[in-house]
Design a protein around this motif. Structure first.
Motif, mmCIF file in Angstrom:
data_model
loop_
_atom_site.group_PDB
_atom_site.id
_atom_site.type_symbol
_atom_site.label_atom_id
_atom_site.label_comp_id
_atom_site.label_asym_id
_atom_site.label_seq_id
_atom_site.Cartn_x
_atom_site.Cartn_y
_atom_site.Cartn_z
ATOM 1 N N ASP A 123 -35.410 -2.576 -20.263
ATOM 2 C CA ASP A 123 -34.556 -1.790 -21.346
ATOM 3 C C ASP A 123 -35.393 -0.355 -21.395
ATOM 4 O O ASP A 123 -36.514 -0.335 -21.306
ATOM 5 N N GLU A 143 -36.087 7.025 -26.253
ATOM 6 C CA GLU A 143 -36.364 7.359 -24.869
ATOM 7 C C GLU A 143 -38.068 7.604 -25.083
ATOM 8 O O GLU A 143 -38.555 8.229 -24.081
ATOM 9 N N ALA A 175 -32.723 6.769 -21.359
ATOM 10 C CA ALA A 175 -31.763 5.588 -21.720
ATOM 11 C C ALA A 175 -30.117 5.965 -21.309
ATOM 12 O O ALA A 175 -29.557 7.178 -21.664
ATOM 13 N N CYS A 188 -40.622 1.885 -22.867
ATOM 14 C CA CYS A 188 -39.799 0.811 -21.804
ATOM 15 C C CYS A 188 -40.120 -0.448 -22.022
ATOM 16 O O CYS A 188 -41.366 -0.716 -22.144
ATOM 17 N N ASP A 208 -30.481 1.749 -17.833
ATOM 18 C CA ASP A 208 -31.695 2.634 -18.058
ATOM 19 C C ASP A 208 -32.537 2.656 -16.963
ATOM 20 O O ASP A 208 -32.726 1.964 -16.110
ATOM 21 N N ASP A 238 -25.631 -1.123 -19.586
ATOM 22 C CA ASP A 238 -26.916 -0.113 -19.481
ATOM 23 C C ASP A 238 -27.359 -0.085 -18.080
ATOM 24 O O ASP A 238 -27.577 -1.054 -17.639
ATOM 25 N N GLN A 254 -33.125 -0.131 -14.345
ATOM 26 C CA GLN A 254 -32.759 -1.351 -14.868
ATOM 27 C C GLN A 254 -32.153 -2.387 -14.063
ATOM 28 O O GLN A 254 -31.233 -1.994 -13.654
#
Length: 269
Positions: free
Chosen positions: A133, A138, A172, A141, A181, A179, A114
């Motif tokens: 994100d 999961e 994730a 995307c 990801d 985050d 990400q």
């Protein structure tokens, strides 16, 4: 495994009458064009396919096939090289055997993080791709191409700004500060669905005149396992195809080869 491309009618191969899949003709290519020329003609009768392709494993691939452990558990995320290019198996469906395979061809990127930008040239145009994100389950995307973001289910493809993006996996990662990801994506992906006994689908469109076959083996080490021997694809043009001198016709399914009619040499009296 072994791969073969057949450019003759295999149904007549054993009786000595095997014929080529194209005819060299001097004709007009339609009723309104009265000026004749040299062509390679591909017929559109059921048995006159343009080609047949077979991928056959040296030994059967055994996979578990139960309610709690369907075929996809063993076969998905496997990479098979077809006609020189890598294809990732993203989805496998079937009850008594694995009968429907979804394949993604393209430049597979392992775990694009990400916020990281990937620049690729597709059809001569440079595009920037970014993972924005991953949902908590999961299985989706968020992918941005040139600033436009689309949510893509794992195992599916979407076209964003003219670039086909395929998602094969998603994780994730919730770090303390932000985050991070990550997703496994295919940029410029080509989605091919081979469903046993049905027309092949390419990027969601059925290819008229095509038939895909999943070659299944017999037996297995137990009643909970099954065998996969390979794939077989045939293609018959939807309409008669006339390829002029200097022209070509590309395989509409895998897109890895083309048949070219380069030139004609002739002596005239």
């Amino acid at each position: 495994y072994e791969q073969r491309l057949y450019f003759f009618d295999r149904s007549d191969a054993n009786d000595g009458n095997a014929k080529g899949v194209a005819r060299f003709v001097f004709t007009n290519d339609d009723e309104e064009n009265k000026l004749a020329a040299d062509y390679l003609e591909f017929d559109n009768d059921n048995d006159d396919y343009m080609y047949a392709y077979k991928l056959l494993f040296d030994s059967s691939i055994e996979y578990t096939n139960t309610t709690s452990h369907p075929p996809g558990e063993d076969l998905e995320d496997t990479v098979v090289k077809i006609q020189g290019n890598d294809y990732t198996i993203t989805d496998v469906q079937g009850t008594s055997y694995a009968k429907k395979f979804t394949l993604l061809a393209g430049e597979t990127i392992k775990w694009l993080q990400q916020g990281k930008t990937l620049t690729r040239t597709v059809s001569g145009v440079e595009h920037e791709t970014e993972v924005t994100d991953v949902n908590d389950a999961e299985n989706m995307c968020g992918v941005s191409v040139d600033g436009d973001t689309v949510w893509i289910d794992k195992g599916n493809t979407q076209s964003i700004n003219g670039v086909t993006i395929g998602v094969t996996d998603a994780v994730a990662v919730h770090a303390q500060l932000q985050d991070v990801d990550i997703c496994k994506i295919n940029v410029g992906a080509r989605e091919i669905i081979i469903d046993d006994g049905k027309q092949v689908k390419v990027d969601g469109v059925k290819i008229e005149g095509s038939i895909g076959t999943v070659l299944k083996g017999t037996g297995g080490s137990s009643g909970d396992t099954a065998l996969w021997n390979g794939l077989y694809v045939t293609y018959v043009p939807d309409d008669e195809e006339y390829v002029p001198v200097g022209g070509s016709i590309q395989d509409p399914i895998f897109g890895n080869f083309e048949i070219r009619f380069d030139s004609v040499s002739k002596e005239t009296e």
